[in-house]
Design an enzyme around this catalytic site. Sequence first.
Site, mmCIF file in Angstrom:
data_model
loop_
_atom_site.group_PDB
_atom_site.id
_atom_site.type_symbol
_atom_site.label_atom_id
_atom_site.label_comp_id
_atom_site.label_asym_id
_atom_site.label_seq_id
_atom_site.Cartn_x
_atom_site.Cartn_y
_atom_site.Cartn_z
ATOM 1 N N ASP A 176 0.502 -1.174 -0.192
ATOM 2 C CA ASP A 176 -0.093 0.210 -0.005
ATOM 3 C C ASP A 176 0.849 1.039 0.220
ATOM 4 O OD1 ASP A 176 0.726 -0.305 2.557
ATOM 5 O OD2 ASP A 176 -0.975 0.170 3.883
ATOM 6 N N ASP A 186 -5.197 0.123 6.485
ATOM 7 C CA ASP A 186 -6.422 -0.397 7.444
ATOM 8 C C ASP A 186 -6.927 0.780 8.070
ATOM 9 O OD1 ASP A 186 -3.998 -1.476 7.670
ATOM 10 O OD2 ASP A 186 -3.110 -0.855 9.071
#
Length: 390
Positions: free
Chosen positions: A45, A179
């Site tokens: 990410d 997240d």
Amino acid sequence: MLETNMTVSELALRAKKELASNFGVESTLVAVAPGRVNLIGEHIDYCDGFVLPLAIERYVGIAARPNDSQTARVTSTGESTIEIDLSRAQEIADPKWSNYLRGVIRGFQDLEYKLPGFDASIVSSVPLGAGLSSSAALECAFATLLEDLVDTVLSKATKAFLAQKAEHDFAGVPCGIMDQFASTFGMEDQLILIDCRTSEPEMVPFSDPSISIIVANTKVSHDLSDGGYRTRRKETEEGLALAGKESWRDVTMEDVYAAQEKMGDRIFRRSRHVVTEIARTAQVVEAFKSGDFSNIGSLMEGSHLSLRDDFEVSCDELDLMVALAKEIGFEDGVLGARMTGGGFGGSTITLCCSINAEAIARQMHDRYLAQTGIEPLLFITRPAAGAHLA
Ligand code: GLA
């Protein structure tokens, strides 16, 4: 132990009871936000990659009530009450856990919101230190609570970025966006494909009830603030510079091989992980879109091995848990398994046939316990709803 998941209403009720017993008041609002697992796309990410997380049926819940002051008084199970002076710009302070809250408050202050005082009690069903994003769940639940207290609704992306900044600046973890995006954008029966180059989420249906996910917490504690995560991030930056590109999305394996000598072994392997993991994630997305899961086991295995050997973020217990799922095998309902989240301990996920899920989880539990002497925690989940007022 195979645990069942508490429903959101049960968790909300528990938070309300905590508030009543800690402060003697009835709550006027309850905010909840889930933890997450990542199906695939690990440690990319922060490399402009694609990631495919889902919110899990495990939540942080916060019950609150305004208190006519300029102070936030907050309790969390097992911790002593903290008091935060809301008239001041927040800085890092003790106790350590309070910084997740201070960071989020600071985010609202930076947006020029004036927060009223309130009493709040936090409860959680997201296991701590298990790589299931308990901190993102706390940040996102708290941000959802503050939104209501200042009578605003931020966009999900703005809220996720605000929570990520709290994690960076107040908890010292230079995390990517996965997240917090999973915790805010989560939806029942949907995976969240995040294009981390554009920060665009796209929902990918996970609606087939015959497939479930087993989360297995190895109980080897995972702490991303101790350096390994930061080092990996730096190494990928080095790899990208040596590959001579602006974004990992433009790097091919040919580029990596061409730079292999300059990179040296370690940076070469880190780079190989990034490029191959981006490709595997795109293939898993295709599998979900087409409903053809024939290669999902090998893609998940490829991801795990790459994280173990090239990125070096696995550990013996994660490897064992993945091996145990593999041993049970396709014939008995296992479609694939891999470590999930930041690694260095934490949890694995096993994609499996729903009818076999309980039996598989029990076998994994028993065999893991027998081989390590550690009692793991396993539960079954499906994609769950993101942060909301309960
Ligand atoms: C942690 C970080 C995420 C991501 C994962 C690894 O969970 O918070 O941003 O980098 O590790 O995929």
